[in-house]
Design an enzyme around this catalytic site. Structure first.
Site, mmCIF file in Angstrom:
data_model
loop_
_atom_site.group_PDB
_atom_site.id
_atom_site.type_symbol
_atom_site.label_atom_id
_atom_site.label_comp_id
_atom_site.label_asym_id
_atom_site.label_seq_id
_atom_site.Cartn_x
_atom_site.Cartn_y
_atom_site.Cartn_z
ATOM 1 N N LYS A 133 0.944 -1.271 -0.004
ATOM 2 C CA LYS A 133 0.189 0.019 0.186
ATOM 3 C C LYS A 133 0.996 1.403 0.018
ATOM 4 C CE LYS A 133 -3.465 2.413 2.293
ATOM 5 N NZ LYS A 133 -4.284 2.573 3.423
ATOM 6 N N HIS B 114 -2.477 7.821 1.635
ATOM 7 C CA HIS B 114 -2.748 8.198 2.794
ATOM 8 C C HIS B 114 -1.559 8.427 3.293
ATOM 9 C CE1 HIS B 114 -6.218 7.210 1.798
ATOM 10 N NE2 HIS B 114 -7.310 6.258 2.768
ATOM 11 N N GLY C 110 -9.029 5.715 -1.913
ATOM 12 C CA GLY C 110 -8.902 7.308 -2.102
ATOM 13 C C GLY C 110 -9.474 8.379 -2.214
#
Length: 200
Positions: A46, A70, A105
Site C-alpha cells: 500500500k 494516505h 482514497g
C-alpha cells in the site's frame, strides 16, 4: 517499526503526529524478501504513488498494489490515487496483468467506483463515507451500501454496460486530466530508475 510515543507540547499531540512516529525510515523494497520468508499468502503493498514504484512492486514479485496517498495531510500536495491509476494506464499498462491494482482514497460515489474499474482497478477502498455513516449505526452503514450499489448500477446503465466485466477505459472521458499525466517512454523510465545508460 519506529518508536512512536505521544507528546504533548505547544505543537499538540494529534493522531498524525503519533502515527508518524511509527514509520520506519529504513524500510526498503529488499524487506519484501524477509516478508516472503515469513508469509506464504499474497503480498500487497500500500502507498504506491508512482509508475516507478509499481514497476518495483512487479520486480520484487508483489501480488498487488494499493494506490493510496494516505495520509495525504502529511504530504498535502500528493496527487489523488485515481490520477496515479491513469498514469499507470498510460505509462505502465503491463501493471494490470502483473498485479492486482486497488485504489484507495477519494471514492465517494458509485460513479467513482465505476471510473476506477474502467481504468483497470481490481477494486476500490471506500473509507470516509463509511466513517460518516457509522454516525447512524448499522442502519447508516447498510443505507450507504445500498446507495453505492444503486449509484453504481445507474452509472453502469448510463454508459451502456450490464456487467462490470464490460468496464473498459473507453467508457471514461479523461481529457480534463490527461495533461496532468506525463507520457514517459521506456528509455526515460530506465534512466530515472538508474538501470539504463544515459546516451550523450
Amino acid at each position: 517499526m519506529g518508536q512512536g510515543k505521544p507528546v504533548n507540547d505547544a505543537k499538540g499531540g494529534g493522531l498524525g503526529r503519533i502515527t508518524g512516529g511509527f514509520i520506519d525510515a529504513g524500510l526498503c523494497w529488499g524487506d519484501l524478501e524477509w516478508l516472503r520468508g515469513c508469509w506464504r499468502g499474497k503480498v500487497v503493498v500500500k502507498g504506491i504513488m508512482s509508475v516507478e514504484d509499481a514497476r518495483e512492486a512487479v520486480r520484487w514479485g508483489c501480488d498487488g498494489v494499493v494506490l493510496s496517498n494516505h495520509g495525504g495531510r502529511n504530504l498535502d500536495t500528493a496527487p489523488p490515487a485515481i490520477l496515479i491509476l491513469l498514469d499507470l494506464h498510460t505509462n505502465f499498462p503491463e501493471a494490470f496483468s502483473a498485479l492486482e491494482v486497488y485504489v484507495d482514497g477519494g471514492i465517494r460515489r458509485g460513479t467513482d467506483i465505476l471510473k476506477c474499474l474502467c481504468l483497470g482497478a481490481t477494486a476500490v477502498g471506500v473509507g470516509r463515507p463509511f466513517l460518516y455513516s457509522l454516525g447512524w449505526g448499522q442502519e447508516g452503514v447498510e443505507y450507504l451500501v445500498e446507495l453505492l450499489k444503486d449509484e453504481l448500477s445507474v452509472a453502469m446503465a448510463l454508459v451502456g454496460i450490464t456487467d462490470l466485466k464490460q468496464a473498459r477505459p473507453g467508457l471514461v472521458n479523461t481529457r480534463d486530466l490527461d495533461y496532468l499525466v506525463e507520457r514517459v517512454d521506456a528509455e526515460i523510465n530506465e534512466r530515472r530508475s538508474g538501470r539504463g545508460r544515459v546516451k550523450l
